[in-house]
Design a protein around this motif. Structure first.
Motif, short mmCIF file in Angstrom:
data_model
loop_
_atom_site.label_atom_id
_atom_site.label_comp_id
_atom_site.label_asym_id
_atom_site.label_seq_id
_atom_site.Cartn_x
_atom_site.Cartn_y
_atom_site.Cartn_z
N TYR A 68 27.54 41.31 39.95
CA TYR A 68 28.53 41.46 41.22
C TYR A 68 28.82 43.21 41.07
N VAL A 77 31.54 45.77 42.03
CA VAL A 77 32.94 45.59 42.24
C VAL A 77 33.49 47.01 42.27
N GLN A 82 39.48 47.80 41.95
CA GLN A 82 39.94 46.26 42.11
C GLN A 82 40.20 46.01 40.55
N VAL A 128 38.93 37.77 36.06
CA VAL A 128 37.79 37.69 37.11
C VAL A 128 37.40 36.08 37.09
#
Ligand SMILES: [Zn+2]
Length: 126
Positions: free
Chosen positions: A12, A14, A18, A26
């Motif tokens: 992913y 990201v 974040q 996560v």
């Protein structure tokens, strides 16, 4: 930053903001695995490559096709001044000879003796 699920290997992209500086729990969207993701190490600040100029100006090399900047040779003016001085001496001598009687009438008698004018006059009358 890129986050990889340790369970299934899903990747992913990201935003590091974040995750935060201390990390964050996560969850994988594929396998629902949860783990604590550490914050990405601060990327080494790579030095920005210097912009390459479009062209480089180099001094002209010999025989490069450019016109040469010729400096005129400094001409000695001694010959010119010598010729002017010689001409002035000749003109003064001619004038002195032409006006010799007037000059002798004006000259004081002491100068006639000092310049040996009478001796010169006798010399030229021979
Ligand atoms: Zn997973």
């Amino acid at each position: 930053m890129q986050v990889t699920c340790p369970n299934c290997g899903a990747r992913y992209a990201v935003d590091p903001l974040q995750i935060g500086p201390t990390g964050r729990t996560v969850q994988c969207a594929r396998c629902s695995h949860r783990w604590h993701q550490q914050a990405a190490p601060p990327a080494a600040v790579a030095p920005q490559p210097r912009p390459v100029p479009d062209f480089v100006i180099r001094p002209p090399t010999y025989n490069s096709g450019l016109p040469a900047l010729a400096t005129p040779p400094t001409k000695s003016q001694w010959g010119q001044w010598l010729s002017i001085g010689g001409l002035a001496v000749v003109v003064l001598a001619i004038a002195a000879y032409a006006f010799r009687s007037e000059i002798l009438a004006v000259l004081p008698s002491e100068w006639r003796d000092a310049l040996h004018i009478d001796a010169l006059r006798g010399l030229f009358r021979q």
